[in-house]
Design an enzyme around this catalytic site. Structure first.
Site, mmCIF file in Angstrom:
data_model
loop_
_atom_site.group_PDB
_atom_site.id
_atom_site.type_symbol
_atom_site.label_atom_id
_atom_site.label_comp_id
_atom_site.label_asym_id
_atom_site.label_seq_id
_atom_site.Cartn_x
_atom_site.Cartn_y
_atom_site.Cartn_z
ATOM 1 N N TYR A 1 9.347 11.694 11.568
ATOM 2 C CA TYR A 1 9.129 11.768 9.887
ATOM 3 C C TYR A 1 10.158 12.706 9.392
ATOM 4 O O TYR A 1 10.800 12.371 8.136
ATOM 5 C CB TYR A 1 7.713 12.835 9.932
ATOM 6 C CG TYR A 1 7.491 13.119 8.463
ATOM 7 C CD1 TYR A 1 7.408 12.523 7.476
ATOM 8 C CD2 TYR A 1 7.235 14.685 8.271
ATOM 9 C CE1 TYR A 1 7.203 12.936 6.072
ATOM 10 C CE2 TYR A 1 7.079 15.350 7.016
ATOM 11 C CZ TYR A 1 7.066 14.293 5.978
ATOM 12 O OH TYR A 1 6.989 15.009 4.829
ATOM 13 N N GLU B 1 10.048 20.535 6.409
ATOM 14 C CA GLU B 1 10.206 20.193 7.782
ATOM 15 C C GLU B 1 11.784 19.467 8.174
ATOM 16 O O GLU B 1 11.966 19.603 9.369
ATOM 17 C CB GLU B 1 9.084 19.142 8.158
ATOM 18 C CG GLU B 1 7.530 19.679 7.977
ATOM 19 C CD GLU B 1 6.586 18.840 8.402
ATOM 20 O OE1 GLU B 1 6.788 18.170 9.520
ATOM 21 O OE2 GLU B 1 5.442 18.961 7.890
ATOM 22 N N LYS C 1 12.896 12.103 6.417
ATOM 23 C CA LYS C 1 13.200 12.708 5.122
ATOM 24 C C LYS C 1 14.390 13.225 5.106
ATOM 25 O O LYS C 1 14.942 13.269 3.796
ATOM 26 C CB LYS C 1 11.937 14.001 4.934
ATOM 27 C CG LYS C 1 10.360 13.238 5.034
ATOM 28 C CD LYS C 1 10.209 12.326 3.585
ATOM 29 C CE LYS C 1 10.181 13.558 2.436
ATOM 30 N NZ LYS C 1 9.860 12.423 1.315
ATOM 31 N N THR D 1 10.381 17.693 2.181
ATOM 32 C CA THR D 1 9.556 18.717 2.885
ATOM 33 C C THR D 1 10.305 19.847 3.559
ATOM 34 O O THR D 1 11.577 19.695 3.714
ATOM 35 C CB THR D 1 8.778 18.073 3.876
ATOM 36 O OG1 THR D 1 8.171 18.843 4.942
ATOM 37 C CG2 THR D 1 9.633 17.008 4.632
HETATM 38 P P1 NAD Z 1 0.615 10.697 1.305
HETATM 39 O O1 NAD Z 1 0.861 9.905 2.412
HETATM 40 O O2 NAD Z 1 -0.806 11.298 0.932
HETATM 41 O O3 NAD Z 1 0.835 9.681 0.057
HETATM 42 C C1 NAD Z 1 2.178 8.650 -0.027
HETATM 43 C C2 NAD Z 1 1.930 7.785 -0.862
HETATM 44 O O4 NAD Z 1 3.040 6.662 -0.589
HETATM 45 C C3 NAD Z 1 0.830 6.739 -0.805
HETATM 46 O O5 NAD Z 1 0.147 6.481 -1.869
HETATM 47 C C4 NAD Z 1 1.308 5.466 -0.050
HETATM 48 O O6 NAD Z 1 0.372 4.391 -0.507
HETATM 49 C C5 NAD Z 1 2.576 5.524 -0.938
HETATM 50 N N1 NAD Z 1 3.595 4.661 -0.113
HETATM 51 C C6 NAD Z 1 4.064 4.860 1.123
HETATM 52 N N2 NAD Z 1 4.908 3.891 1.465
HETATM 53 C C7 NAD Z 1 5.323 3.247 0.295
HETATM 54 C C8 NAD Z 1 6.187 2.309 0.039
HETATM 55 N N3 NAD Z 1 6.999 1.461 0.810
HETATM 56 N N4 NAD Z 1 6.160 1.810 -1.333
HETATM 57 C C9 NAD Z 1 5.498 2.266 -2.390
HETATM 58 N N5 NAD Z 1 4.430 3.300 -1.963
HETATM 59 C C10 NAD Z 1 4.389 3.754 -0.621
HETATM 60 O O7 NAD Z 1 1.709 11.757 1.031
HETATM 61 P P2 NAD Z 1 1.699 13.120 0.529
HETATM 62 O O8 NAD Z 1 1.133 14.063 1.370
HETATM 63 O O9 NAD Z 1 0.860 13.241 -0.862
HETATM 64 O O10 NAD Z 1 3.210 13.355 0.433
HETATM 65 C C11 NAD Z 1 3.910 12.805 -0.786
HETATM 66 C C12 NAD Z 1 5.408 13.450 -0.574
HETATM 67 O O11 NAD Z 1 5.577 14.533 -0.498
HETATM 68 C C13 NAD Z 1 6.042 12.699 0.551
HETATM 69 O O12 NAD Z 1 7.351 12.340 0.293
HETATM 70 C C14 NAD Z 1 6.229 13.958 1.422
HETATM 71 O O13 NAD Z 1 7.236 13.797 2.375
HETATM 72 C C15 NAD Z 1 6.283 15.231 0.609
HETATM 73 N N6 NAD Z 1 5.748 16.375 0.968
HETATM 74 C C16 NAD Z 1 4.288 16.372 1.458
HETATM 75 C C17 NAD Z 1 3.980 17.638 1.824
HETATM 76 C C18 NAD Z 1 2.527 17.681 2.378
HETATM 77 O O14 NAD Z 1 2.038 18.861 3.157
HETATM 78 N N7 NAD Z 1 1.525 16.824 2.319
HETATM 79 C C19 NAD Z 1 4.623 18.584 1.874
HETATM 80 C C20 NAD Z 1 5.810 18.642 1.319
HETATM 81 C C21 NAD Z 1 6.358 17.609 0.997
HETATM 82 P P1 TYD Z 2 -0.463 18.306 9.776
HETATM 83 O O1 TYD Z 2 -1.671 18.370 8.867
HETATM 84 O O2 TYD Z 2 -0.504 17.127 10.371
HETATM 85 O O3 TYD Z 2 0.815 18.862 8.867
HETATM 86 P P2 TYD Z 2 2.365 18.828 9.577
HETATM 87 O O4 TYD Z 2 2.315 18.415 10.910
HETATM 88 O O5 TYD Z 2 3.048 18.059 8.757
HETATM 89 O O6 TYD Z 2 2.536 20.344 9.348
HETATM 90 O O7 TYD Z 2 -0.685 19.557 10.918
HETATM 91 C C1 TYD Z 2 -0.562 20.679 10.553
HETATM 92 C C2 TYD Z 2 -0.972 21.527 11.852
HETATM 93 O O8 TYD Z 2 -2.088 21.335 12.343
HETATM 94 C C3 TYD Z 2 0.360 21.413 12.919
HETATM 95 O O9 TYD Z 2 0.645 22.241 13.532
HETATM 96 C C4 TYD Z 2 -0.355 20.387 13.861
HETATM 97 C C5 TYD Z 2 -1.724 20.746 13.802
HETATM 98 N N1 TYD Z 2 -2.912 19.797 14.161
HETATM 99 C C6 TYD Z 2 -3.954 19.991 15.110
HETATM 100 O O10 TYD Z 2 -3.679 20.958 15.694
HETATM 101 N N2 TYD Z 2 -4.804 19.034 15.246
HETATM 102 C C7 TYD Z 2 -4.626 17.853 14.571
HETATM 103 O O11 TYD Z 2 -5.822 17.340 14.694
HETATM 104 C C8 TYD Z 2 -3.902 17.720 13.427
HETATM 105 C C9 TYD Z 2 -3.925 16.424 12.400
HETATM 106 C C10 TYD Z 2 -2.962 18.796 13.021
#
Ligand code: NAD
Ligand code: TYD
Length: 378
Positions: free
Chosen positions: A184, A138, A188, A136
């Site tokens: 978090y 972040e 990461k 990420t």
């Molecule tokens: P998510 O929370 O939707 O999915 C995570 C998945 O990992 C789930 O299916 C969960 O069951 C599985 N999991 C969790 N712990 C586990 C374990 N111990 N063993 C096996 N499986 C496990 O997350 P996401 O938003 O799809 O993110 C996926 C990846 O991408 C993460 O590594 C996250 O850091 C990264 N990422 C996410 C975003 C975003 O905006 N969502 C952006 C950049 C990077």
């Molecule tokens: P989020 O979707 O949790 O992603 P991240 O924290 O990884 O960026 O949140 C996106 C932005 O929205 C973040 O600045 C926090 C804000 N936020 C709210 O204001 N209210 C909410 O209920 C949530 C879940 C997030």
């Protein structure tokens, strides 16, 4: 195309399910294994459309289970790992940092060590192998908001919204020093360092990418966009943290999945690529777009749901601004986002409104039963 045996971890989650779908459909000659523990965030209903494909297999496993993963590597002769499994929600990490350290740090280390032992035991060693770790933006920390009104941005992509603005002069580059703030992002960051250490120490062919905030179908409704769309539909309060001034850089999830496909196949070993669409939004502005879009689609008068906005206590350590510079990926590998933000948000809102059953199953907890019904006896 050569046959490959690939494990995608976290494939039942939000981004992972899009990556699994893309690989299963695009590469029928590959053997795609979705490895997922099915935590609260894992949902096999995200993959209903590919679960019967012959090149797809689901394995329920915890990434921290070293023995089980080492065995899987041998049984399936794994030559590629795309690692997305993680605890991913910042608010949960503030309440329960240990789970984040366990899964994100120890789980990643466990995968690395099992892959090392298996690949080093083969006559060809690391040749043709790949450990691709999804991370990420972040981990870079928070950027300053030195232009709160917004300025003309130095860059644009297809994903940039109409009237796109930048809220500061600086961006996250691949060379930006790590400075994570939340549990978090600290976990990461640690896992990213371990992945790079396995390249630098043992010569494992690794790649790390750092992506901005993703949005689109199948995102767990604790994250801003699906939570707020669902709350608007149900006329529930929209909890805006602080003043809603924090800035996030949003990318449509399928554009991230396409970048992962490209980088897995063509990215340079040991490199880092930032992935993002130059699409910064203040939370409050994004929330107003969601309200406008949901109200229009539901046939409500304009402004109908604005009264749901509820300012609440800010998130602890809330990062002010994220903004990714993805020029390297665009120039070196020719990646471009495909969807402009306005189209992406329209598609996303419609998807959640059209898939109320998916949402209601999650909010009622029924999706946990799905695994039992679909996979018992297999
Ligand atoms: P998510 O929370 O939707 O999915 C995570 C998945 O990992 C789930 O299916 C969960 O069951 C599985 N999991 C969790 N712990 C586990 C374990 N111990 N063993 C096996 N499986 C496990 O997350 P996401 O938003 O799809 O993110 C996926 C990846 O991408 C993460 O590594 C996250 O850091 C990264 N990422 C996410 C975003 C975003 O905006 N969502 C952006 C950049 C990077
Ligand atoms: P989020 O979707 O949790 O992603 P991240 O924290 O990884 O960026 O949140 C996106 C932005 O929205 C973040 O600045 C926090 C804000 N936020 C709210 O204001 N209210 C909410 O209920 C949530 C879940 C997030």
């Amino acid at each position: 195309m050569a046959k490959r045996n690939i494990v995608i971890t976290g494939g039942a989650g939000f981004i992972g399910s899009h990556v699994v779908r893309l690989f299963v459909n695009k590469y029928p000659e590959y053997n795609i294994i979705n490895l997922d523990k099915l935590t609260y965030a894992g949902n096999l209903a995200n993959l209903k459309d590919v679960e019967d494909k012959p090149n797809y297999k689901f394995v329920k496993m915890d990434i921290c289970d070293f023995e089980a993963f080492y065995q899987l590597m041998q049984d399936e002769q794994i030559d590629g790992i795309i690692h997305l499994a993680a605890e991913s929600h910042v608010d949960r990490s503030i309440k329960d940092p240990f789970t984040f350290a366990r899964t994100n740090v120890m789980g990643t280390l466990s995968l690395l060590q099992a892959a090392k032992l298996y690949w080093e035991s083969l006559p060809e060693g690391y040749d043709g192998k790949r450990f691709y770790h999804i991370s990420t933006d972040e981990v870079y920390g928070a950027l300053t908001m030195n232009h709160p009104e917004g300025i003309e941005p130095p860059f644009k992509t297809v994903a940039s919204s109409e009237g796109h603005k930048a809220y500061g002069d600086d961006f996250f580059y691949e060379t930006t020093k790590y400075n994570p703030h939340s549990p978090y992002s600290a976990a990461k960051a640690s896992s990213d360092h371990f992945v790079r250490a396995y390249h630098d120490t043992y010569g494992m062919p690794t790649i790390v990418t750092n992506c901005s905030n993703n949005y689109g179908p199948y995102q767990f409704p604790e994250k801003l966009i699906p939570l707020f769309i669902n709350n608007i539909r149900n006329r529930k309060p929209l909890p805006v943290y602080g003043k809603g001034e924090n800035v996030r850089d949003w990318l449509y999830v399928e554009d991230h999945a396409r970048a992962i496909d490209l980088i897995f196949h063509e990215g340079k070993i040991a490199e880092t690529y930032n992935i993002g669409g130059f699409n910064e939004w203040k939370n409050i502005d994004l929330i107003k777009v969601m309200i406008k879009t949901v109200d229009r689609i539901l046939g409500n008068p304009e402004g109908h749901s604005l009264d749901l906005i509820t300012y609440v206590t800010d998130r602890l350590g809330h990062d002010a601004r994220y903004a990714i510079d993805s020029t390297k990926l665009q120039k070196e590998l020719g990646w471009e986002p495909s969807l402009q933000f306005e189209e992406g948000i329209e598609k996303t809102v419609r998807w959640y409104l059209d898939n109320q059953e998916w949402m209601d199953n999650i909010t009622s907890g029924d999706y946990e039963k799905y695994y039992e019904e679909m996979y018992k006896g297999r």
